[in-house]
Design a protein around this motif. Structure first.
Motif, PDB file in Angstrom:
ATOM      1  N   GLU A   1      -5.894  -2.915  -4.336  1.00 19.30           N
ATOM      2  CA  GLU A   1      -7.314  -2.612  -4.508  1.00 19.30           C
ATOM      3  C   GLU A   1      -7.742  -2.966  -5.922  1.00 19.30           C
ATOM      4  OE1 GLU A   1      -8.803   1.030  -2.891  1.00 19.30           O
ATOM      5  OE2 GLU A   1      -6.951   1.374  -1.777  1.00 19.30           O
TER       6      GLU A   1
ATOM      7  N   SER B   1      -3.439   2.959   0.670  1.00 14.76           N
ATOM      8  CA  SER B   1      -3.827   1.613   1.034  1.00 14.76           C
ATOM      9  C   SER B   1      -2.599   0.722   1.138  1.00 14.76           C
ATOM     10  CB  SER B   1      -4.792   1.048  -0.010  1.00 14.76           C
ATOM     11  OG  SER B   1      -5.079  -0.307   0.254  1.00 14.76           O
TER      12      SER B   1
ATOM     13  N   VAL C   1      -4.862  -1.889  -8.370  1.00 16.54           N
ATOM     14  CA  VAL C   1      -4.096  -0.758  -7.826  1.00 16.54           C
ATOM     15  C   VAL C   1      -3.086  -1.297  -6.830  1.00 16.54           C
ATOM     16  CG1 VAL C   1      -4.223   1.491  -6.700  1.00 16.54           C
ATOM     17  CG2 VAL C   1      -6.144   0.691  -8.114  1.00 16.54           C
TER      18      VAL C   1
ATOM     19  N   ASP D   1     -10.741   5.663  -9.127  1.00 15.11           N
ATOM     20  CA  ASP D   1     -12.136   5.889  -8.741  1.00 15.11           C
ATOM     21  C   ASP D   1     -12.820   6.847  -9.712  1.00 15.11           C
ATOM     22  OD1 ASP D   1     -12.132   4.160  -6.618  1.00 15.11           O
ATOM     23  OD2 ASP D   1     -11.791   5.698  -5.085  1.00 15.11           O
TER      24      ASP D   1
ATOM     25  N   THR E   1      -5.407   5.525  -6.292  1.00 14.98           N
ATOM     26  CA  THR E   1      -6.767   5.058  -6.030  1.00 14.98           C
ATOM     27  C   THR E   1      -7.800   6.106  -6.430  1.00 14.98           C
ATOM     28  OG1 THR E   1      -6.026   3.633  -4.223  1.00 14.98           O
ATOM     29  CG2 THR E   1      -8.350   4.237  -4.247  1.00 14.98           C
TER      30      THR E   1
END
Length: 240
Positions: A58, A54, A74, A38, A34
C-alpha cells in the motif's frame, strides 16, 4: 535524451527525495502498519480494529503546509510472493530513504491464513517468536541497502499497541533497543554490525493507533506518541 533534460530530471528527483523521502513500513501481519500510516497521513477513520491485513503493498503520502512530507510504502506482512516482491522493490529496485519497522510486543492481532478475514488465536509467546522471524527477513535487506549507500540510512523500530500494556511501555521499548541484551535487541546489534554503526542510525519509539474501549492511554497521549514519531522522522530526513 539531451543532457539538459537529464540534469533537469535529476534535479527534480533530488528535490522530491528531499521534500518527500520514501519510507518503507515493514513488520509482521497484525501489528497495525496500515492504520499507523493512516494516522500519520491524517487518513485515520473510525477507531476500530481492522479485520485483515493487506496482501499487496500500500502507498500513502503525507504532506504538510510547507510542502514537505513522506511517501510511505507499506509492505504486506503475510509470507507470500507479493510480500517478497514488495521487499525487493523497497530495498533493491527503488531503495527507500528510511524504514519504520513495526512491532507489537507480542500483541499483534492473530490472522487467519490464506488471506481470509477474522482473527485467529495466538499466544503472546508465539507472536514474539514470529516477530523475530519476520525481523530476520527485513534485517538482511536493510543491511544490504545500507552498505551500498554513500550516506547513512535510518531505521525507527515502532513499538505499537502500547495501549494494551500501559504500565510497561518503557520496559517494552527498552527490550527492542540496541544493547538491551534481549533476543530482539541482539538482532538489532547484529544488524548494526553488518551495516556499520555509522551507516545506520536506529531509534526505538512507542506508538498506538487503535484505542480499545476503556484504554488507559488517552487520545491525547496517543496523538503525542504519533507527534513524537513524526518529529523524529522529520529530523532524520533533514526537514527540521
Amino acid at each position: 535524451m539531451p543532457r539538459s533534460l537529464v540534469r533537469g530530471r535529476d534535479r527534480l528527483t533530488g528535490v522530491l527525495q528531499h521534500r518527500y523521502p520514501t519510507v518503507a513500513v515493514t513488520g509482521m501481519t497484525g501489528v497495525g502498519k496500515t492504520e499507523l500510516v493512516d494516522h500519520l497521513c491524517g487518513r485515520a477513520g473510525p477507531s476500530r480494529a481492522p479485520e485483515s491485513g493487506s496482501a499487496v503493498m500500500e502507498r500513502r503520502v503525507r504532506r504538510d503546509r510547507r510542502l514537505r512530507g513522506f511517501r510511505f510504502r507499506v509492505v504486506p506482512g503475510e509470507n507470500a510472493a507479493t510480500r517478497l516482491g514488495a521487499l525487493d522493490e523497497v530495498f533493491y529496485d527503488h531503495p527507500v530513504d528510511g524504514v519504520l519497522h513495526v512491532v507489537a510486543n507480542g500483541y499483534a492481532t492473530g490472522r487467519r491464513p490464506a488471506g481470509t478475514t477474522g482473527s485467529a488465536a495466538a499466544t503472546r509467546e508465539q507472536q514474539l517468536a514470529r516477530e523475530l522471524e519476520d525481523w530476520t527477513v527485513s534485517a538482511h535487506r536493510i543491511a544490504a541497502m545500507a552498505v551500498r549507500r554513500p550516506h547513512p540510512t535510518w531505521l525507527v523500530v515502532v513499538v505499537t499497541k502500547v495501549d494494551l500494556y500501559p504500565d510497561s511501555i518503557e520496559e517494552a521499548v527498552r527490550s527492542y533497543s540496541p544493547g538491551s541484551g534481549t533476543a530482539f535487541g541482539d538482532r538489532i546489534d547484529e544488524l548494526r554490525a553488518l551495516a556499520g554503526a555509522a551507516k545506520l542510525s536506529v531509534d526505538v519509539l512507542p506508538a498506538c493507533s487503535h484505542l480499545e474501549d476503556g484504554s488507559a492511554v488517552t487520545t491525547k497521549q496517543r496523538d503525542a506518541y504519533l507527534a513524537a514519531l513524526e518529529t523524529r522522522m522529520a529530523q532524520l530526513s533533514g526537514h527540521v
